[in-house]
Design a protein around this motif. Structure first.
Motif, mmCIF file in Angstrom:
data_model
loop_
_atom_site.group_PDB
_atom_site.id
_atom_site.type_symbol
_atom_site.label_atom_id
_atom_site.label_comp_id
_atom_site.label_asym_id
_atom_site.label_seq_id
_atom_site.Cartn_x
_atom_site.Cartn_y
_atom_site.Cartn_z
ATOM 1 N N TYR A 1 0.855 -1.189 0.000
ATOM 2 C CA TYR A 1 0.000 0.000 0.000
ATOM 3 C C TYR A 1 0.893 1.242 0.000
ATOM 4 C CZ TYR A 1 -3.999 -2.989 1.061
ATOM 5 O OH TYR A 1 -4.985 -3.948 1.013
ATOM 6 N N SER A 2 0.523 2.204 -0.818
ATOM 7 C CA SER A 2 1.324 3.419 -0.948
ATOM 8 C C SER A 2 0.574 4.607 -0.363
ATOM 9 C CB SER A 2 1.671 3.694 -2.416
ATOM 10 O OG SER A 2 0.508 3.965 -3.166
ATOM 11 N N PHE A 3 1.319 5.503 0.261
ATOM 12 C CA PHE A 3 0.795 6.725 0.863
ATOM 13 C C PHE A 3 1.611 7.880 0.303
ATOM 14 C CE2 PHE A 3 0.224 3.123 3.577
ATOM 15 C CZ PHE A 3 -1.053 3.254 4.105
ATOM 16 N N CYS A 4 0.990 8.708 -0.513
ATOM 17 C CA CYS A 4 1.707 9.749 -1.248
ATOM 18 C C CYS A 4 1.243 11.131 -0.804
ATOM 19 C CB CYS A 4 1.497 9.599 -2.758
ATOM 20 S SG CYS A 4 2.138 8.042 -3.435
ATOM 21 N N PHE A 5 2.216 12.052 -0.723
ATOM 22 C CA PHE A 5 1.954 13.465 -0.470
ATOM 23 C C PHE A 5 2.379 14.250 -1.705
ATOM 24 C CE2 PHE A 5 2.811 11.632 3.736
ATOM 25 C CZ PHE A 5 1.615 11.945 4.365
ATOM 26 N N ASN A 6 1.497 15.139 -2.140
ATOM 27 C CA ASN A 6 1.724 15.888 -3.373
ATOM 28 C C ASN A 6 1.765 17.378 -3.049
ATOM 29 O OD1 ASN A 6 1.859 16.909 -5.925
ATOM 30 N ND2 ASN A 6 0.200 15.673 -6.756
ATOM 31 N N ASN A 7 2.909 18.002 -3.333
ATOM 32 C CA ASN A 7 3.069 19.448 -3.103
ATOM 33 C C ASN A 7 3.280 20.187 -4.409
ATOM 34 O OD1 ASN A 7 3.198 21.719 -1.447
ATOM 35 N ND2 ASN A 7 5.427 21.598 -1.235
ATOM 36 N N GLU A 8 2.721 19.645 -5.485
ATOM 37 C CA GLU A 8 2.874 20.284 -6.794
ATOM 38 C C GLU A 8 2.105 21.589 -6.900
ATOM 39 O OE1 GLU A 8 1.714 17.379 -9.640
ATOM 40 O OE2 GLU A 8 3.515 16.136 -9.380
ATOM 41 N N MET A 9 1.168 21.838 -5.977
ATOM 42 C CA MET A 9 0.409 23.088 -6.021
ATOM 43 C C MET A 9 1.258 24.271 -5.561
ATOM 44 S SD MET A 9 -1.997 22.512 -2.674
ATOM 45 C CE MET A 9 -1.291 22.012 -1.087
ATOM 46 N N SER A 10 2.379 24.013 -4.864
ATOM 47 C CA SER A 10 3.231 25.089 -4.361
ATOM 48 C C SER A 10 4.386 25.320 -5.329
ATOM 49 C CB SER A 10 3.788 24.735 -2.978
ATOM 50 O OG SER A 10 2.741 24.576 -2.043
ATOM 51 N N THR A 11 4.667 26.582 -5.573
ATOM 52 C CA THR A 11 5.751 26.935 -6.480
ATOM 53 C C THR A 11 7.076 27.134 -5.759
ATOM 54 O OG1 THR A 11 5.105 29.262 -6.290
ATOM 55 C CG2 THR A 11 4.189 28.007 -8.137
ATOM 56 N N PHE A 12 7.036 27.487 -4.465
ATOM 57 C CA PHE A 12 8.273 27.702 -3.725
ATOM 58 C C PHE A 12 8.189 27.267 -2.264
ATOM 59 C CE2 PHE A 12 5.690 31.495 -3.413
ATOM 60 C CZ PHE A 12 5.724 31.803 -2.067
ATOM 61 N N ALA A 13 6.996 26.999 -1.750
ATOM 62 C CA ALA A 13 6.832 26.700 -0.330
ATOM 63 C C ALA A 13 7.159 25.244 -0.027
ATOM 64 C CB ALA A 13 5.401 27.021 0.120
ATOM 65 N N GLU A 14 8.090 25.031 0.897
ATOM 66 C CA GLU A 14 8.383 23.697 1.402
ATOM 67 C C GLU A 14 7.503 23.411 2.619
ATOM 68 O OE1 GLU A 14 12.489 23.907 2.307
ATOM 69 O OE2 GLU A 14 13.152 23.601 0.233
ATOM 70 N N LYS A 15 7.112 22.158 2.779
ATOM 71 C CA LYS A 15 6.196 21.807 3.858
ATOM 72 C C LYS A 15 6.726 20.607 4.629
ATOM 73 C CE LYS A 15 2.294 23.624 1.258
ATOM 74 N NZ LYS A 15 0.993 23.365 0.617
ATOM 75 N N PHE A 16 6.685 20.740 5.950
ATOM 76 C CA PHE A 16 7.075 19.646 6.829
ATOM 77 C C PHE A 16 5.821 18.877 7.239
ATOM 78 C CE2 PHE A 16 10.799 22.279 7.126
ATOM 79 C CZ PHE A 16 11.841 21.384 7.319
ATOM 80 N N VAL A 17 5.816 17.588 6.937
ATOM 81 C CA VAL A 17 4.660 16.737 7.208
ATOM 82 C C VAL A 17 5.055 15.681 8.237
ATOM 83 C CG1 VAL A 17 2.925 15.202 6.226
ATOM 84 C CG2 VAL A 17 3.789 17.115 4.881
ATOM 85 N N ASP A 18 4.319 15.646 9.328
ATOM 86 C CA ASP A 18 4.495 14.617 10.347
ATOM 87 C C ASP A 18 3.443 13.542 10.100
ATOM 88 O OD1 ASP A 18 5.236 13.201 12.530
ATOM 89 O OD2 ASP A 18 4.283 14.516 14.007
ATOM 90 N N PHE A 19 3.856 12.293 9.898
ATOM 91 C CA PHE A 19 2.886 11.250 9.571
ATOM 92 C C PHE A 19 3.278 9.937 10.235
ATOM 93 C CE2 PHE A 19 6.154 10.739 6.413
ATOM 94 C CZ PHE A 19 6.228 9.373 6.182
#
Length: 210
Positions: free
Chosen positions: A93-111
């Motif tokens: 099973y795969s769990f994917c996070f997609n940040n293609e909507m952001s042009t420059f913002a990096e995001k830290f995800v706790d999962f």
């Protein structure tokens, strides 16, 4: 003999074949990051939790797929999620996070991804004890396990709130500093303009007397 017996039962109930992965990952702008877990048996429970700790508007797209690319759940611009579903098929099973909507913002995800086999482990009964006593102890231990799980989820929630509030405070401080700098520059420009105007008037007055 009671203490080792109780300890074995407690460990058997609270650690019922659970495989968990907890990570904090930085998703770069225009990046799609995927993580994987596998099930060994049918009808195992998979728990999936995530929360955006910082970056942008604290939102991200996510997608969960099962074996053979079958979609299980997805969401767009979600700040956090806490899901439990049954794995009907054995496989990856795969769990994917997609940040293609952001042009420059990096995001830290706790999962966290946890696979659990819900089969209950029976407590070894003491010689001479009644089934009612064993059942009452078993239910108490399962209740304790549920309360510990609730405490863990509350800790994650408050941690997320703390990170977001800290980010808001830091952003507000930066805006105040920027506004103060702009205000100082405007005051200096107005002072220079006033000096220039006064000098212009005096120079014009001198020319008139000449």
């Amino acid at each position: 003999m009671q203490l080792p017996l109780l300890s074995c039962g407690l460990l058997g109930l609270l650690a019922t074949q659970v495989a968990a992965t907890a990570l904090t990952y930085k998703v770069h702008a225009n990046e799609r990051a995927c993580f994987y877990t596998a099930t060994q048996n049918k009808d195992e429970k998979i728990a999936f939790y995530f929360a955006v700790q910082s970056g942008g508007s604290f939102d991200i797209d996510y997608e969960v797929t099962g074996p053979n690319g079958k979609y299980i759940m997805d969401g767009q611009k979600e700040r956090q999620g806490d899901f439990v579903f049954t794995a009907r098929e054995v496989g990856e099973y795969s769990f994917c996070f997609n940040n293609e909507m952001s042009t420059f913002a990096e995001k830290f995800v706790d999962f966290e991804i946890a696979v659990e086999n819900e089969a209950r482990v029976t407590i070894p009964s003491k010689q001479g004890s009644s089934p009612e006593q064993t059942s009452a102890l078993e239910e108490s231990l399962f209740k304790l396990s549920g309360q510990l799980s609730t405490i863990t989820r509350n800790q994650k929630y408050f941690r997320t709130r703390e990170n977001r509030n800290f980010s808001t405070v830091r952003s507000t401080e930066q805006r105040i500093v920027n506004f103060s700098i702009v205000q100082i520059l405007m005051i200096m420009a107005m002072g220079a303009l006033q000096v220039f105007i006064v000098r212009f008037f005096f120079q014009g007055a001198r020319k008139g007397y000449v």
